[in-house]
Enzyme design. Structure first.
Site, PDB file in Angstrom:
ATOM      1  N   HIS A 122       0.831  -1.202   0.000  1.00  0.00           N
ATOM      2  CA  HIS A 122       0.000   0.000   0.000  1.00  0.00           C
ATOM      3  C   HIS A 122       0.871   1.260   0.000  1.00  0.00           C
ATOM      4  CE1 HIS A 122       0.890  -0.723   4.234  1.00  0.00           C
ATOM      5  NE2 HIS A 122       0.634   0.543   4.490  1.00  0.00           N
ATOM      6  N   THR A 143       2.137   4.211  -4.563  1.00  0.00           N
ATOM      7  CA  THR A 143       3.089   4.091  -5.673  1.00  0.00           C
ATOM      8  C   THR A 143       4.309   3.267  -5.294  1.00  0.00           C
ATOM      9  OG1 THR A 143       3.988   6.230  -4.950  1.00  0.00           O
ATOM     10  CG2 THR A 143       2.500   6.253  -6.858  1.00  0.00           C
ATOM     11  N   ARG A 144       4.923   2.656  -6.326  1.00  0.00           N
ATOM     12  CA  ARG A 144       6.213   1.989  -6.203  1.00  0.00           C
ATOM     13  C   ARG A 144       7.030   2.289  -7.459  1.00  0.00           C
ATOM     14  NH1 ARG A 144       4.144   1.437  -2.004  1.00  0.00           N
ATOM     15  NH2 ARG A 144       4.131  -0.358  -0.579  1.00  0.00           N
ATOM     16  N   LYS A 190       6.307  12.508  -2.282  1.00  0.00           N
ATOM     17  CA  LYS A 190       6.377  11.339  -1.392  1.00  0.00           C
ATOM     18  C   LYS A 190       7.836  10.918  -1.245  1.00  0.00           C
ATOM     19  CE  LYS A 190       5.128   6.422  -1.250  1.00  0.00           C
ATOM     20  NZ  LYS A 190       4.478   5.331  -2.009  1.00  0.00           N
ATOM     21  N   HIS A 248      15.074   3.947   2.801  1.00  0.00           N
ATOM     22  CA  HIS A 248      15.229   2.511   2.550  1.00  0.00           C
ATOM     23  C   HIS A 248      15.949   1.800   3.685  1.00  0.00           C
ATOM     24  CE1 HIS A 248      15.789  -1.244   0.408  1.00  0.00           C
ATOM     25  NE2 HIS A 248      17.088  -1.184   0.682  1.00  0.00           N
ATOM     26  N   CYS A 268       4.379   0.895   6.601  1.00  0.00           N
ATOM     27  CA  CYS A 268       4.272  -0.421   5.975  1.00  0.00           C
ATOM     28  C   CYS A 268       5.391  -1.297   6.527  1.00  0.00           C
ATOM     29  CB  CYS A 268       4.327  -0.319   4.456  1.00  0.00           C
ATOM     30  SG  CYS A 268       5.905   0.257   3.795  1.00  0.00           S
ATOM     31  N   LYS A 325       8.021  -4.006  -7.926  1.00  0.00           N
ATOM     32  CA  LYS A 325       8.093  -3.826  -9.380  1.00  0.00           C
ATOM     33  C   LYS A 325       8.194  -5.151 -10.113  1.00  0.00           C
ATOM     34  CE  LYS A 325      11.994  -1.534  -8.763  1.00  0.00           C
ATOM     35  NZ  LYS A 325      12.383  -1.991  -7.392  1.00  0.00           N
TER      36      LYS A 325
END
Length: 393
Positions: free
Chosen positions: A48, A51-52, A264, A268, A314, A347
């Site tokens: 969720h 976007t990715r 956004k 990482h 997430c 992806k």
């Protein structure tokens, strides 16, 4: 007593990877059951947040690049089959402080595999995107054919297609355990048992709930992303690309402001450990949730360091080397495992589903999945190589 399988394949975990596998199997006429503890797309996993990124230039050998190129084709096919916009080719700017990261290996591998890339110095980065405040130590690899996927739409599209081709989906059905016997698998759920000839386990950050039947060397961590108000149109979709940013402060990734939602950005590296049963603390519970993101924006994208418009939480499920796990169960050849996608797997979910379907129907994949075997963890661990931007979403 002989238990007759009710399904050809049972998929445990119907998020991005599982739902894609369900579609690819069902369209081949395989009787498929998908089981999920929630109702995908949902907010309890890793798919969720709108976007990715989708990028094609990876290092570490050609396996990822070949998978990324195939994944791109499959996303286009899913768009055509559903009539839903899933992919935007915004370009992706991968920028890094040369003191912490070099793109040389990725550029060379991309060129060998036919991926369009441009190498940019700091002056050229600033010329193209004046809103970026990068010092002369920065360099970049720009991928003009890359972009971003609408993640919830992608999962919903594969759900639509899987069901249209005859797959069954059971939602709000937590799996208690999985057992195997020669020629079959039993999945024990909150609502009873189901039987299949084969199983695919794609439980994401919830794999720990399937132990001791399967143990993956992955650790789940809590991750946050934020959407920030900008002071100009320079960060809007259509003007600004998707991006990754390697800095002294860490590795970051992000997206342009889409429809006024705000730029956004997420981090990482780092993250608080999480395991099934733990409370997932909401955005803002930690001072670093907004603080880490704002600090980087203020230094490198000051025009996008405005008011926090929205925050989300997430999960990542990291493997020790941040490479994927796609393999057969160590003791049961008729059980496939897909996990450890380490914050950069979404992806690839279109092609991972196809790979899993190939393993079911053909016994092999035409793509090289040897780097993703479970057996690699039987070897001594390699030393930490430092910041690896290829692992950024």
């Amino acid at each position: 007593m002989t238990i007759r399988p009710g399904y050809d394949v049972i998929i445990v975990g119907a998020g991005s990877m599982g739902m894609s596998a369900g579609y690819h199997l069902a369209r081949r006429g395989v009787k498929t059951l998908l089981i999920d503890a929630f109702d995908p797309p949902h907010t309890e996993g890793s798919h969720h947040g709108d976007t990715r990124l989708i990028r094609h230039a990876y290092s570490g050998g050609p396996a990822y690049i070949d998978m990324a190129k195939r994944a791109d084709v499959l996303w286009q096919e899913a768009e055509q089959e559903t009539g839903t916009k899933l992919l935007v080719r915004s370009g992706v700017l991968n920028a890094a402080d040369s003191a912490v990261y070099s793109f040389a290996g990725r550029l060379a591998e991309a060129e060998r595999r036919g991926v369009r890339v441009e190498r940019l110095d700091a002056a050229e980065i600033r010329r193209r995107w004046p809103a970026l405040n990068l010092t002369d130590r920065f360099e970049a690899m720009f991928e003009p054919d890359a972009g971003y996927l609408f993640s919830e739409r992608c999962v919903a599209a594969y759900r639509q297609l899987a069901l249209a081709h005859g797959a069954e989906l059971r939602v709000h059905t937590p799996v208690r355990k999985v057992t195997a016997r020669p020629g079959g698998v039993t999945v024990h759920t909150k609502h009873g048992e189901v039987h299949g000839a084969m199983a695919i386990l794609s439980a994401g950050a919830w794999f720990e709930t399937l132990e001791p039947y399967i143990h993956l060397p992955v650790r789940a961590v809590r991750k946050v992303v934020g959407w920030f108000e900008s002071d100009s149109r320079a960060f809007d979709a259509g003007s600004f690309p998707g991006f990754t940013l390697g800095t002294e402060e860490g590795g970051y990734y992000g997206f342009p402001s889409i429809g006024g939602a705000g730029l956004k950005i997420g981090r990482h590296d780092t993250g608080q450990p999480w395991k099934p049963g733990d409370k997932l603390e909401p955005f803002g519970s930690e001072a670093s949730d907004e603080g880490d993101l704002r600090r980087v924006l203020e230094r490198y994208m000051p025009g996008a360091a405005g008011k926090l418009l929205r925050g989300a939480v997430c999960k990542y499920e990291h493997s020790p080397d941040e490479d994927f796990i796609i393999d057969r169960h160590p003791q049961h050849d008729h059980v496939l495992v897909a996990g450890g996608f380490s914050g950069h797997g979404f992806k690839f979910s279109s092609v991972v589903g196809e790979i899993l379907a190939d393993l079911v129907t053909d016994g092999r994949s035409g793509l090289n999945i040897k780097p993703f075997s479970l057996s690699r963890f039987d070897r001594p661990a390699q030393p930490d190589a430092g910041l690896t931007l290829e692992g950024i979403e």
